[in-house]
Design an enzyme around this catalytic site. Structure first.
Site, PDB file in Angstrom:
ATOM      1  N   GLU A 163      25.906 -27.106  -4.588  1.00  0.00           N
ATOM      2  CA  GLU A 163      27.312 -26.967  -4.193  1.00  0.00           C
ATOM      3  C   GLU A 163      27.702 -27.865  -3.035  1.00  0.00           C
ATOM      4  O   GLU A 163      28.786 -28.437  -3.026  1.00  0.00           O
ATOM      5  CB  GLU A 163      27.625 -25.522  -3.810  1.00  0.00           C
ATOM      6  CG  GLU A 163      27.731 -24.595  -4.999  1.00  0.00           C
ATOM      7  CD  GLU A 163      26.391 -24.018  -5.394  1.00  0.00           C
ATOM      8  OE1 GLU A 163      25.445 -24.085  -4.574  1.00  0.00           O
ATOM      9  OE2 GLU A 163      26.266 -23.507  -6.521  1.00  0.00           O
ATOM     10  N   ASP A 212      21.637 -23.581   0.893  1.00  0.00           N
ATOM     11  CA  ASP A 212      22.084 -22.446   1.706  1.00  0.00           C
ATOM     12  C   ASP A 212      22.180 -22.848   3.180  1.00  0.00           C
ATOM     13  O   ASP A 212      23.209 -22.628   3.819  1.00  0.00           O
ATOM     14  CB  ASP A 212      21.111 -21.263   1.544  1.00  0.00           C
ATOM     15  CG  ASP A 212      21.052 -20.794   0.103  1.00  0.00           C
ATOM     16  OD1 ASP A 212      22.075 -20.881  -0.582  1.00  0.00           O
ATOM     17  OD2 ASP A 212      19.974 -20.350  -0.338  1.00  0.00           O
ATOM     18  N   GLN A 272      22.716 -34.398   7.989  1.00  0.00           N
ATOM     19  CA  GLN A 272      23.901 -34.243   7.126  1.00  0.00           C
ATOM     20  C   GLN A 272      24.940 -35.322   7.416  1.00  0.00           C
ATOM     21  O   GLN A 272      25.638 -35.763   6.499  1.00  0.00           O
ATOM     22  CB  GLN A 272      24.538 -32.869   7.341  1.00  0.00           C
ATOM     23  CG  GLN A 272      23.879 -31.789   6.519  1.00  0.00           C
ATOM     24  CD  GLN A 272      24.612 -30.476   6.594  1.00  0.00           C
ATOM     25  OE1 GLN A 272      25.229 -30.153   7.600  1.00  0.00           O
ATOM     26  NE2 GLN A 272      24.528 -29.680   5.546  1.00  0.00           N
ATOM     27  N   TYR A 296      18.003 -27.077  -0.112  1.00  0.00           N
ATOM     28  CA  TYR A 296      18.689 -27.134   1.189  1.00  0.00           C
ATOM     29  C   TYR A 296      20.121 -26.636   1.125  1.00  0.00           C
ATOM     30  O   TYR A 296      20.870 -26.770   2.084  1.00  0.00           O
ATOM     31  CB  TYR A 296      18.703 -28.580   1.709  1.00  0.00           C
ATOM     32  CG  TYR A 296      17.383 -29.277   1.617  1.00  0.00           C
ATOM     33  CD1 TYR A 296      16.262 -28.740   2.251  1.00  0.00           C
ATOM     34  CD2 TYR A 296      17.245 -30.454   0.901  1.00  0.00           C
ATOM     35  CE1 TYR A 296      15.039 -29.370   2.154  1.00  0.00           C
ATOM     36  CE2 TYR A 296      16.022 -31.086   0.804  1.00  0.00           C
ATOM     37  CZ  TYR A 296      14.925 -30.544   1.433  1.00  0.00           C
ATOM     38  OH  TYR A 296      13.717 -31.162   1.336  1.00  0.00           O
TER      39      TYR A 296
END
Ligand code: TRH
Length: 374
Positions: free
Chosen positions: A269, A27, A251, A25
């Protein structure tokens, strides 16, 4: 107004973000956060995604069968081969070298700023490649835009209210309990929060999870694990080690999980950045790359932190799947004095970065800089 006194607006009329979901997930996670940040400042943001199904895992509002839908003020479009693409808006973001459709490239005009958004890395070469110009076959220029940890890079995505919202949740133990209840954690466990460390575990399948569990069995722990991670491991709860499996969450809720936890074990990241903002002890596992390139990334990031040797040892053990090194490092770190030191270091590292550049603002500043030269 006379021609000569006309000042061209320094803000783009909108942004197009193109995103291909490679795996996981990360990107779409970055693109979705960036889209929301840009939408606060721009009248129109379009997000083109080639895998809406993956998108539903981090944004439950998304309906994967729709070609065009709106979510939180953003136009979300299903990027299929047969799409008829409109001419790009004045800010065009190609995420992670996803290769734009030919017809979009052909329509990049003089008033469009075309950026390739790169992956986050703390490596030393990043500042010298940030904003590098790449002439394109059609005569246009594409610029490389690197997020990063220093003022010489594009910085990190950070919402305006992030710190106040985080602090409000972390300062109020009842709000924290309510959030865990909302996640479906058993009332009995919620009542034991003062005696248990809450640990969030979001890792790749090669991490030495069994060794981690052996350590946690000896410490009162509530382990929160996304279902997509849990399916790779065998977990046996014990009186001290309780487990709660999380369904896919938005999120926003993902951030709250990080804020609620005492230790965040994260990967890739985007969750690295979000765990830094949580200002809690954390262990990061970079995405695996051939020839151990991910360990270079890890070393570069650890250099930016002021973490002591045990924290660094835990990181290397976790990323090298070296369970035998993980155990002594964690045992050290769980000692009350070392634990307090880790908490303080995590908080001060977060504070330091919170004063650094913010990625969406840095993109818009660069747009204004380029627009002034036209
Ligand atoms: O999912 P990742 O492992 O993403 C990776 C890396 O970014 C990697 O560099 C990239 O090349 C590869 O994908 C393709 O980890 P990351 O980057 O932390 O992204 C996870 C995102 O998913 C993050 O935005 C948080 C979000 N998320 C949710 O919103 N809800 C959830 O329930 C879960 C589990 C994650």
């Amino acid at each position: 107004m006379s021609q000569s006194s006309y000042i061209k607006p320094m803000t783009p009329n909108g942004a197009d973000i193109y995103c291909r979901v490679i795996d996981n997930y990360g990107d779409i996670g970055v693109c979705w956060r960036l889209a929301r940040q840009l939408r606060h400042q721009l009248p129109q943001v379009r997000l083109w995604v080639d895998d809406l199904h993956s998108f539903t895992h981090i944004n439950p509002e998304i309906q994967p069968h729709l070609h065009l839908q709106r979510s939180q003020g953003i136009e979300v479009l299903n990027w299929r081969q047969d799409c008829v693409f409109p001419p790009p808006l004045e800010l065009l973001i190609e995420a992670f070298a996803c290769e734009l459709p030919e017809s979009v490239k052909q329509h990049v005009g003089a008033h469009t700023l075309w950026l390739n958004l790169e992956y986050l890395s703390a490596e030393k070469w990043v500042p010298s490649f940030h904003l590098g110009a790449s002439p394109q076959a059609g005569g246009q220029t594409k610029y490389f835009f690197f997020p990063g940890f220093t003022p010489e890079t594009g910085g990190l995505l950070r919402e305006k209210d992030l710190v106040s919202e985080r602090d409000a949740l972390q300062a109020n133990s009842e709000t924290r309990r309510d959030f865990l209840r909302y996640l479906g954690v058993d009332e009995e466990l919620v009542a034991q929060l003062a005696q248990r460390k809450v640990i969030f575990l979001f890792c790749y399948p090669n991490a030495p999870v069994q060794e981690l569990l052996q350590v946690l069995q000896e410490h009162n722990t509530l382990l929160l694990v996304p279902a997509s991670v849990a399916r790779h491991f065998t977990f046996t709860p014990t009186p001290k080690l309780a487990l709660h499996i999380l369904p896919p969450i938005s999120q926003t809720d993902f951030d709250c999980v990080l804020w609620c936890s005492d230790l965040n074990i994260v990967r890739g990241e985007d969750s690295l950045v979000r765990a830094i903002w949580a200002a809690k002890p954390m262990i990061w596992q970079p995405y695996y790359q051939d020839d151990n390139w991910h360990l270079e990334k890890l070393a570069a990031w650890l250099q930016h932190t002021s973490y002591n040797p045990s924290v660094q040892q835990a990181h290397y053990a976790w990323s090298q799947a070296a369970g035998h090194d993980l155990r002594p490092a964690l045992e050290q770190l769980f000692q009350p004095h070392n634990w307090s030191e880790w908490q303080a270091q995590a908080a001060s590292f977060s504070e330091k970065l919170i004063n650094g550049p913010e990625l969406s603002n840095a993109i818009l500043s660069f747009y204004a800089q380029v627009a002034r030269t036209r």
